[in-house]
Scaffold this active site. Structure first.
Site, mmCIF file in Angstrom:
data_model
loop_
_atom_site.group_PDB
_atom_site.id
_atom_site.type_symbol
_atom_site.label_atom_id
_atom_site.label_comp_id
_atom_site.label_asym_id
_atom_site.label_seq_id
_atom_site.Cartn_x
_atom_site.Cartn_y
_atom_site.Cartn_z
ATOM 1 N N ASN A 177 0.879 -1.179 0.000
ATOM 2 C CA ASN A 177 0.000 0.000 0.000
ATOM 3 C C ASN A 177 0.911 1.222 0.000
ATOM 4 O OD1 ASN A 177 -1.814 2.052 0.424
ATOM 5 N ND2 ASN A 177 -2.253 1.510 2.556
ATOM 6 N N LYS B 38 0.106 4.201 -0.181
ATOM 7 C CA LYS B 38 -0.553 5.389 0.401
ATOM 8 C C LYS B 38 -0.329 6.593 -0.520
ATOM 9 C CE LYS B 38 0.344 3.512 4.942
ATOM 10 N NZ LYS B 38 -0.103 3.629 6.308
ATOM 11 N N HIS C 23 -9.705 1.055 4.564
ATOM 12 C CA HIS C 23 -8.439 1.238 5.280
ATOM 13 C C HIS C 23 -8.692 2.178 6.459
ATOM 14 C CE1 HIS C 23 -4.349 2.480 6.205
ATOM 15 N NE2 HIS C 23 -3.940 1.401 5.569
ATOM 16 N N GLU D 119 -7.176 4.603 7.557
ATOM 17 C CA GLU D 119 -6.985 6.037 7.264
ATOM 18 C C GLU D 119 -8.219 6.596 6.551
ATOM 19 O OE1 GLU D 119 -3.167 5.565 5.382
ATOM 20 O OE2 GLU D 119 -2.311 5.020 7.324
ATOM 21 N N GLU E 168 -5.768 -5.133 10.341
ATOM 22 C CA GLU E 168 -4.743 -4.105 10.546
ATOM 23 C C GLU E 168 -5.034 -3.358 11.842
ATOM 24 O OE1 GLU E 168 -2.663 -2.854 6.726
ATOM 25 O OE2 GLU E 168 -4.444 -1.618 6.873
ATOM 26 N N GLY F 187 2.047 2.114 10.642
ATOM 27 C CA GLY F 187 2.981 3.227 10.507
ATOM 28 C C GLY F 187 3.665 3.621 11.803
ATOM 29 N N SER G 84 3.014 -2.344 10.283
ATOM 30 C CA SER G 84 4.462 -2.363 10.509
ATOM 31 C C SER G 84 5.089 -3.731 10.212
ATOM 32 C CB SER G 84 4.807 -1.900 11.931
ATOM 33 O OG SER G 84 4.377 -0.561 12.112
HETATM 34 C C1 PEP Z 1 -0.965 0.093 5.827
HETATM 35 O O1 PEP Z 1 -0.977 1.280 5.539
HETATM 36 O O2 PEP Z 1 -1.861 -0.645 5.419
HETATM 37 C C2 PEP Z 1 0.137 -0.407 6.649
HETATM 38 C C3 PEP Z 1 0.081 -1.628 7.102
HETATM 39 O O3 PEP Z 1 1.166 0.461 6.857
HETATM 40 P P1 PEP Z 1 2.571 0.123 7.586
HETATM 41 O O4 PEP Z 1 3.066 -1.167 7.009
HETATM 42 O O5 PEP Z 1 3.455 1.289 7.237
HETATM 43 O O6 PEP Z 1 2.286 0.013 9.040
#
Ligand code: PEP
Length: 247
Positions: free
Chosen positions: A9, A11, A94, A96, A165, A171, A209
């Site tokens: 992703n 982003k 997601h 976000e 998630e 992040g 992460s």
């Molecule tokens: C994500 O944005 O779906 C995500 C898992 O980000 P990160 O791996 O940076 O935590």
């Protein structure tokens, strides 16, 4: 047997120049992976990434889609548009989008429904905040989020990809332990099994992460069928080593 899926992703990152360098490095290094690989890129770069990935083993995905089919929805992008650029997947819900764009469970469910009806596989994201985890509400929250998608999609639910998630892990560099992640995945798998006789086919990704150092342990869990990777998908060596850790 579920084939694992490693999805990046990006982003709101990238540029024409950076995307080309990243995709060319991935294509040069990916070889013949045992898993499926996809990149969910910003909508503005779908055309560029479609042409760079065309004919490769890496699939293209979007990061969001409208729940509407067509019409007066300024700024929105439809499933039909994503299809024209070869998108096989689309992230839906997601955290976000839920947090900053106020997407509700029912909007997320409609987006998943629209994607499925258009032949795009929605990667439906669910996850609890830190406050919800600390209050012991993790299961209740993820089950509520998934229930809305099951309710709207009926037997088609077996066509989705589900991504757990935890919001507190996205992040932040704080990954759920393999045990914590597996525990929630098992709960989600049981919920899917109660809804569909095909639930064993559904891939459950972990996101939050995930990186080159922790991927192998997470991906070895019984109900973790891949990863949704943000930050580490922007660095070719890191993303490639996550792909290589799938066995
Ligand atoms: C994500 O944005 O779906 C995500 C898992 O980000 P990160 O791996 O940076 O935590």
């Amino acid at each position: 047997m579920r084939k694992k899926l490693i999805a990046g992703n990006w982003k709101m990152n990238g540029s024409l120049v950076a995307n080309e360098i990243l995709i060319k490095s991935l294509l040069a290094g990916v070889g013949t992976p045992v898993c499926q690989v996809a990149l969910c890129v910003p909508a503005a770069y779908l055309a560029q990434c479609h042409s760079l990935l065309n004919g490769s083993g890496i699939d293209l995905g979007a990061q969001d889609v409208s729940q509407h089919e067509v019409g007066a929805f300024t700024g929105e992008i439809s499933c039909a548009m994503l299809k024209e650029f070869g998108a096989r997947y689309c992230l839906v819900g997601h955290s976000e989008r839920r947090q900053y764009h106020f997407e509700t469970d029912s909007v997320v469910a409609l987006k998943a429904q629209r994607a499925l009806a258009s032949g795009i596989t929605p990667i439906v994201c669910v996850g609890e905040t830190l406050a919800e985890r600390e209050a012991g509400r993790t299961e209740e929250v993820v089950k509520r989020q998934l229930a809305a998608v099951i309710h709207a999609n009926g037997h088609c639910i077996s066509e989705i990809v589900l991504a757990y998630e935890p919001v507190w892990a996205i992040g932040t560099g704080k990954t759920a332990s393999a045990e914590q992640a597996q525990q929630v995945h098992a709960v989600l798998r049981a919920q899917l099994k109660a809804a569909s006789s095909q639930a064993d086919r559904i891939r459950l990704l972990y996101g939050g992460s995930m990186n080159a150092a922790n991927a192998a342990q997470l991906l070895a869990q019984a109900d973790i069928d891949g990863g949704l990777i943000g930050g580490a998908s922007l660095k070719a060596p890191d993303f490639l080593s996550i792909i290589a850790s799938v066995n």
